[in-house]
Design a protein around this motif. Structure first.
Motif, PDB file in Angstrom:
ATOM      1  N   GLN A 117      36.222  27.320  -9.154  1.00  0.00           N
ATOM      2  CA  GLN A 117      35.352  26.958  -8.222  1.00  0.00           C
ATOM      3  C   GLN A 117      33.591  28.057  -8.397  1.00  0.00           C
ATOM      4  N   LEU A 118      34.027  28.603  -9.777  1.00  0.00           N
ATOM      5  CA  LEU A 118      32.844  29.017 -10.612  1.00  0.00           C
ATOM      6  C   LEU A 118      31.800  27.674 -11.660  1.00  0.00           C
ATOM      7  N   ILE A 119      32.914  26.903 -11.822  1.00  0.00           N
ATOM      8  CA  ILE A 119      31.441  25.939 -12.326  1.00  0.00           C
ATOM      9  C   ILE A 119      30.852  24.567 -11.535  1.00  0.00           C
ATOM     10  N   GLN A 120      32.016  24.718 -10.371  1.00  0.00           N
ATOM     11  CA  GLN A 120      31.435  23.728  -9.559  1.00  0.00           C
ATOM     12  C   GLN A 120      30.000  24.475  -8.234  1.00  0.00           C
ATOM     13  N   GLN A 121      30.147  26.148  -9.073  1.00  0.00           N
ATOM     14  CA  GLN A 121      28.602  26.530  -8.711  1.00  0.00           C
ATOM     15  C   GLN A 121      27.810  26.787  -9.518  1.00  0.00           C
ATOM     16  N   LEU A 126      21.463  16.154 -10.836  1.00  0.00           N
ATOM     17  CA  LEU A 126      22.078  15.212  -9.634  1.00  0.00           C
ATOM     18  C   LEU A 126      23.034  14.506 -10.088  1.00  0.00           C
ATOM     19  N   VAL A 127      22.896  13.424 -10.307  1.00  0.00           N
ATOM     20  CA  VAL A 127      24.007  12.625 -10.490  1.00  0.00           C
ATOM     21  C   VAL A 127      25.297  12.873 -12.055  1.00  0.00           C
ATOM     22  N   THR A 128      25.785  13.325 -11.587  1.00  0.00           N
ATOM     23  CA  THR A 128      26.733  13.810 -12.680  1.00  0.00           C
ATOM     24  C   THR A 128      28.192  13.773 -12.255  1.00  0.00           C
ATOM     25  N   PRO A 129      29.252  12.338 -12.806  1.00  0.00           N
ATOM     26  CA  PRO A 129      30.447  11.757 -12.532  1.00  0.00           C
ATOM     27  C   PRO A 129      31.425  13.021 -12.041  1.00  0.00           C
ATOM     28  N   ASP A 130      32.228  12.150 -11.680  1.00  0.00           N
ATOM     29  CA  ASP A 130      33.180  13.515 -10.880  1.00  0.00           C
ATOM     30  C   ASP A 130      34.352  13.100 -10.890  1.00  0.00           C
ATOM     31  N   ALA A 131      35.566  13.750 -10.242  1.00  0.00           N
ATOM     32  CA  ALA A 131      36.537  13.367 -10.285  1.00  0.00           C
ATOM     33  C   ALA A 131      36.837  11.344  -9.894  1.00  0.00           C
ATOM     34  N   LEU A 132      35.818  11.232  -9.095  1.00  0.00           N
ATOM     35  CA  LEU A 132      36.532   9.773  -8.619  1.00  0.00           C
ATOM     36  C   LEU A 132      35.850   9.355  -9.264  1.00  0.00           C
ATOM     37  N   VAL A 133      35.346   9.404 -10.200  1.00  0.00           N
ATOM     38  CA  VAL A 133      34.390   8.427 -11.142  1.00  0.00           C
ATOM     39  C   VAL A 133      35.385   8.116 -12.164  1.00  0.00           C
ATOM     40  N   TYR A 134      35.942   9.548 -12.369  1.00  0.00           N
ATOM     41  CA  TYR A 134      37.498   9.544 -13.790  1.00  0.00           C
ATOM     42  C   TYR A 134      38.223   8.415 -13.854  1.00  0.00           C
ATOM     43  N   ARG A 135      38.652   8.511 -11.873  1.00  0.00           N
ATOM     44  CA  ARG A 135      39.615   7.908 -11.641  1.00  0.00           C
ATOM     45  C   ARG A 135      39.374   5.999 -11.934  1.00  0.00           C
ATOM     46  N   ASP A 136      38.087   5.955 -11.380  1.00  0.00           N
ATOM     47  CA  ASP A 136      37.702   4.510 -11.310  1.00  0.00           C
ATOM     48  C   ASP A 136      37.611   3.881 -12.883  1.00  0.00           C
ATOM     49  N   ARG A 217      30.340  18.805 -15.549  1.00  0.00           N
ATOM     50  CA  ARG A 217      28.868  19.359 -14.856  1.00  0.00           C
ATOM     51  C   ARG A 217      28.655  20.834 -15.824  1.00  0.00           C
ATOM     52  N   LEU A 218      29.756  21.261 -17.594  1.00  0.00           N
ATOM     53  CA  LEU A 218      29.018  22.448 -18.012  1.00  0.00           C
ATOM     54  C   LEU A 218      27.898  21.240 -19.207  1.00  0.00           C
ATOM     55  N   ILE A 219      28.956  19.918 -19.371  1.00  0.00           N
ATOM     56  CA  ILE A 219      27.661  19.501 -20.153  1.00  0.00           C
ATOM     57  C   ILE A 219      26.080  19.008 -19.208  1.00  0.00           C
ATOM     58  N   ALA A 220      26.317  18.667 -18.353  1.00  0.00           N
ATOM     59  CA  ALA A 220      25.178  18.040 -17.402  1.00  0.00           C
ATOM     60  C   ALA A 220      24.611  19.309 -16.689  1.00  0.00           C
ATOM     61  N   SER A 221      24.961  20.807 -17.427  1.00  0.00           N
ATOM     62  CA  SER A 221      24.389  21.699 -16.592  1.00  0.00           C
ATOM     63  C   SER A 221      22.264  21.946 -16.859  1.00  0.00           C
ATOM     64  N   ASN A 222      22.178  22.292 -15.730  1.00  0.00           N
ATOM     65  CA  ASN A 222      20.777  21.489 -16.465  1.00  0.00           C
ATOM     66  C   ASN A 222      19.525  23.489 -16.115  1.00  0.00           C
ATOM     67  N   ALA A 223      20.447  24.528 -16.382  1.00  0.00           N
ATOM     68  CA  ALA A 223      19.268  25.960 -15.498  1.00  0.00           C
ATOM     69  C   ALA A 223      18.751  26.480 -16.164  1.00  0.00           C
ATOM     70  N   SER A 224      17.454  26.933 -15.835  1.00  0.00           N
ATOM     71  CA  SER A 224      17.391  27.324 -16.765  1.00  0.00           C
ATOM     72  C   SER A 224      17.222  28.401 -18.088  1.00  0.00           C
ATOM     73  N   HIS A 225      16.638  28.243 -19.442  1.00  0.00           N
ATOM     74  CA  HIS A 225      16.799  28.403 -20.220  1.00  0.00           C
ATOM     75  C   HIS A 225      18.370  29.071 -20.412  1.00  0.00           C
ATOM     76  N   THR A 226      19.076  28.244 -20.076  1.00  0.00           N
ATOM     77  CA  THR A 226      20.689  28.234 -20.394  1.00  0.00           C
ATOM     78  C   THR A 226      21.440  26.938 -20.678  1.00  0.00           C
TER      79      THR A 226
END
Length: 628
Positions: A117-121, A126-136, A217-226
Motif C-alpha cells: 500500500q505504501l508503494i501504491q501511494q 503516468l505510464v508505469t508497467p504494472d502486474a498485468l504488463v508483467y504477466r504479459d 513504481r519505485l523506479i518510475a517515481s517522479n516525486a519532487s527532490h526525491t
C-alpha cells in the motif's frame, strides 16, 4: 547466445559453476536444499555463462504469499498481530514513527500489506508497467519452455545479487523480474542496488507480478527532490560523492581516520549503498527498507553515516595500520550485530541532523554536473580521477603535498575532482590587494592559504567568486554560501565549518514565496566601495568561459530562514581589505597590503583564533581548481 548462470562458491573438492533450477526439484518451503546449503554464506554474484550452462525456469512460479521464502532462514518467526484497518490513513509523521520503531516487524502479514500500500501511494510516471504488463511480458519472454535463453540485463554485469532468505523458487523469480525490468526499462544503464531491493520485496510479495509492479513504481517515481533508485553510473557516482560530502561534514572523526589510512577516500565511500543492501544481515536490511519506503534516499544517508560513526568507535588508527580499510569496513558491517542492535543503530541514525531533502538534492545535482564536466559518465573500474593532488609534482611555498591532500579531502567532492591550480602568490605577484582580486576573479571556489612570520599556517575554503563583491554596489556586503569554512594546518590541523552544518535544525527552509534580503554590510570595517569600482560591469568582468563552468549552488543563504544574519557572514572584500567570517568578530581579516592580519572567534564558523590574534603575513597563496 549468452546465457545466465549464478556463480557459486567453490565446494571442498569441487569447482564453482552455474546451477539449474529444474521443474521437478524439491524446493518447497523448508524442504530440500536451501540457498544456504547450496551457496554457503557468500552472496550470489551474477556472471555471464555459455549457452550450454542455461538455467531452467518454471513459468508458474507465482506460488502465493510467502512461497519464495526459506522459513528456516528467516530471523523472526511470523507472529499474529492486530492490523488496524486505518493504519495507512495515519498522518505521515506517525507512520514514520511506527516504521522507525519496528512496528512492521511484529507480523510478516502486516509488513507485506504495508509495503504494497505504501508503494501504491508513490507518485510515479503516468505510464508505469504494472502486474498485468508483467504477466504479459513474462509469458512472451519465458512461455512454457523449461529453459530460458534470456540473459540478465547488462546493467547488472559485475553487480552482486544477495538472495537473503529466498528459497530456490525465490531466486528464480528474482532473475525473471530483473530480466523483465531490463526489457521494460531500457533507459536503466547501471543500478547495483536494484537486485537487493527486488530480493527484499519478494519476501513480502504475493507473487512475481506484484513484486514487479512495486519495484516498477519505485523506479518510475517522479516525486519532487526525491529518488529511490539510481539508474545510471552518473547518478550512482553522484550519490556516492554526496555521501562523501555528508560524511566529511557529519562524521569528521571517521573521515579523518579514512583520509589518513586509505589511498583513495572515494573508493571507500563508493561502497556506502553496499553496506546497507549487501553487507547488513537481513534483519537489519529489512528494517532499513521499512523506513526507506517512507522517507526515500535521505534516510539511507543517515543510516550509512550512523554505521560510519559506529565503525569509528570500534577501531583505532593503530589497528588499521597496513590493513585494507575498505574490506575492514565491509567486515564490520557484516558483523554489525556484535556491535550495536538494529534499534540502537536506527536511533543513532535519526539523531543525525541533515539538511532538507531539497538541499541534498541540490548537492547531488551539483555533483552530477561536476562529473559530466569531467567526462565521467560511463562505468569505470577505478576512480583515479579522485586523486587530484599529484603528490610528486605539487609545489607550494606554504604547505606540503600531504597537507594539501588533507585540505583537498575537506572540500566538496565535486570540486576535489579537479587538481589545484595556483592563482596568486605574494612571492610571485607581490603584496597587492588589487592584484589579488585580478588574479582570483573568474574562479569559483578558491582556497586561501596564509603562513605567518611565526610559522603558523591557516586558511579558508571560499565557495564564491571574489567578483561577487562588486554586486553590492557602493556597499561591501558579505557573500558566499554555507560550504565556506576556515581551517588551521600548523601547528594543528583542524577545520571549522558554518555553524549550521552541525545544527541544521536552527535554520528553517525558506518558503518559495519568500526572498532573502541582502547580507549585512561590514562598511564600518572595510570602507564603502569595493576597489572604487562602483557598480560598473565593465571593470574586472568575469570571463564567459569561467561562468559557464560554475557548479550548482549548495547551502545558499537564500534557501534558509536564519535566526541571525551575523551567523551567515562568509566573505567580503573592498579596497580596504578582505574579511572571512563575521558576527561578533572576524575569523580572518587582511589589510590592503596583504601584510597584516587579525583572527578571532566569529559566529559564522564558531572558531577559535586560527593563529596569533594579530599576525604578520610571510606568504599568501590562493589556489583554484583546474577544470578540464
Amino acid at each position: 547466445m549468452l546465457q545466465v548462470g549464478v556463480s557459486l562458491p567453490r565446494s571442498p573438492g569441487g569447482a564453482a559453476g552455474s546451477f539449474p533450477v529444474a521443474e521437478g526439484d524439491n524446493v518447497g518451503t523448508g524442504r530440500g536444499l536451501c540457498p544456504t546449503e547450496m551457496f554457503g554464506s557468500s552472496p550470489v554474484t551474477i556472471m555471464i555463462t555459455s549457452e550450454a550452462d542455461s538455467w531452467d525456469i518454471d513459468a508458474s512460479s507465482c506460488l502465493g504469499c510467502g512461497q519464495f521464502v526459506d522459513w528456516d532462514r528467516m530471523p523472526d518467526p511470523e507472529q499474529q498481530a492486530h492490523i488496524p484497518r486505518d493504519i495507512l490513513s495515519k498522518p505521515p509523521k506517525e507512520l514514520k514513527k511506527l516504521a522507525r520503531e519496528g512496528y512492521w516487524a511484529a507480523s510478516r502479514a502486516l509488513r507485506a500489506q504495508v509495503y504494497h500500500q505504501l508503494i501504491q501511494q508513490v507518485a510515479c510516471r503516468l505510464v508505469t508497467p504494472d502486474a498485468l504488463v508483467y504477466r504479459d511480458v513474462a509469458s512472451r519472454l519465458f512461455g512454457k519452455l523449461s529453459v530460458s535463453s534470456h540473459p540478465l540485463p547488462e546493467f547488472l554485469e559485475g553487480c552482486s545479487m544477495p538472495t537473503y532468505c529466498l528459497n530456490l523458487e525465490g531466486v528464480t523469480a528474482l532473475k525473471k523480474i530483473l530480466i523483465c525490468v531490463g526489457n521494460l526499462f531500457p533507459d536503466i544503464t547501471y543500478s547495483p542496488i536494484l537486485p537487493s531491493l527486488v530480493a527484499l520485496l519478494l519476501h513480502y510479495s504475493e507473487d512475481e507480478a506484484q513484486c514487479f509492479e512495486n519495484i516498477s513504481r519505485l523506479i518510475a517515481s517522479n516525486a519532487s527532490h526525491t529518488s529511490y533508485i539510481d539508474q545510471s553510473f552518473l547518478a550512482h557516482q553522484a550519490s556516492c560523492m554526496t555521501f562523501g560530502d555528508l560524511a566529511n561534514k557529519h562524521c569528521p572523526a571517521a573521515h579523518k581516520l579514512i583520509a589518513s589510512t586509505a589511498d583513495n577516500i572515494f573508493e571507500v565511500y563508493s561502497e556506502w549503498l553496499s553496506w546497507l543492501f549487501h553487507d547488513l544481515p537481513f534483519s537489519y536490511a529489512i528494517r532499513v527498507f521499512d523506513v526507506y519506503l517512507l522517507e526515500g534516499q535521505k534516510v539511507l544517508y543517515r543510516i550509512a553515516l550512523a554505521l560510519l560513526k559506529q565503525y569509528r568507535l570500534s577501531v583505532t588508527s593503530a589497528e588499521l595500520e597496513g590493513s585494507d580499510i575498505k574490506a575492514d569496513l565491509q567486515a564490520f558491517v557484516q558483523n554489525i550485530a556484535e556491535h550495536v542492535t538494529v534499534d540502537k543503530l536506527l536511533e543513532r541514525a535519526f539523531g543525525i541532523r541533515l539538511f532538507s531533502r531539497k538541499e541534498i538534492w541540490l548537492l547531488q545535482m551539483a555533483n552530477r554536473k561536476s562529473l559530466t564536466e569531467r567526462g565521467i559518465t560511463m562505468v569505470q573500474s577505478r576512480q583515479p580521477f579522485h586523486l587530484a593532488v599529484d603528490m610528486q609534482n605539487f609545489s607550494s611555498s606554504i604547505v606540503t603535498a600531504q597537507e594539501m591532500r588533507i585540505i583537498w579531502s575537506w572540500i566538496p567532492e565535486r570540486f576535489s575532482l579537479f587538481p589545484p591550480l595556483l592563482l596568486f602568490s605574494t612571492s610571485e605577484d607581490g603584496c597587492s590587494l588589487q592584484r589579488f582580486y585580478t588574479c582570483c576573479e573568474g574562479f569559483e571556489p578558491t582556497v586561501l592559504l596564509i603562513k605567518t612570520t611565526e610559522g603558523e599556517v591557516c586558511g579558508a575554503f571560499l565557495s564564491s567568486d571574489w567578483g561577487e563583491r562588486k554586486k553590492s554596489g557602493t556597499t561591501s556586503g558579505f557573500f558566499g554560501t554555507g560550504e565556506c569554512f576556515v581551517f588551521t594546518v600548523r601547528p594543528e590541523t583542524e577545520r571549522y565549518e558554518w555553524v549550521f552544518i552541525k545544527k541544521p535544525e536552527l535554520a528553517k527552509a525558506v518558503p518559495r514565496s519568500r526572498q532573502r534580503s541582502p547580507s549585512p554590510s561590514p562598511t564600518s570595517l572595510l570602507g564603502s566601495s569595493p576597489d572604487g569600482c562602483g557598480t560598473s560591469s565593465n571593470r574586472l568582468t568575469v570571463p564567459t568561459l569561467q561562468r559557464k563552468s560554475r557548479l550548482s549552488p549548495f547551502l545558499a543563504i537564500r534557501h534558509f530562514l536564519l535566526p541571525s544574519k551575523t551567523a551567515s557572514m562568509f566573505m567580503s572584500g573592498s579596497r580596504e581589505g578582505i574579511i572571512i567570517g563575521g558576527g561578533g568578530g572576524q575569523a580572518l581579516s587582511l589589510d590592503a597590503n596583504l601584510l597584516w592580519g587579525h583572527t578571532e572567534h566569529c559566529e559564522t564558523f564558531d572558531n577559535p583564533p586560527l593563529c596569533q590574534e594579530n599576525f604578520k603575513v610571510q606568504l599568501l597563496e590562493v589556489w583554484g581548481f583546474q577544470h578540464a
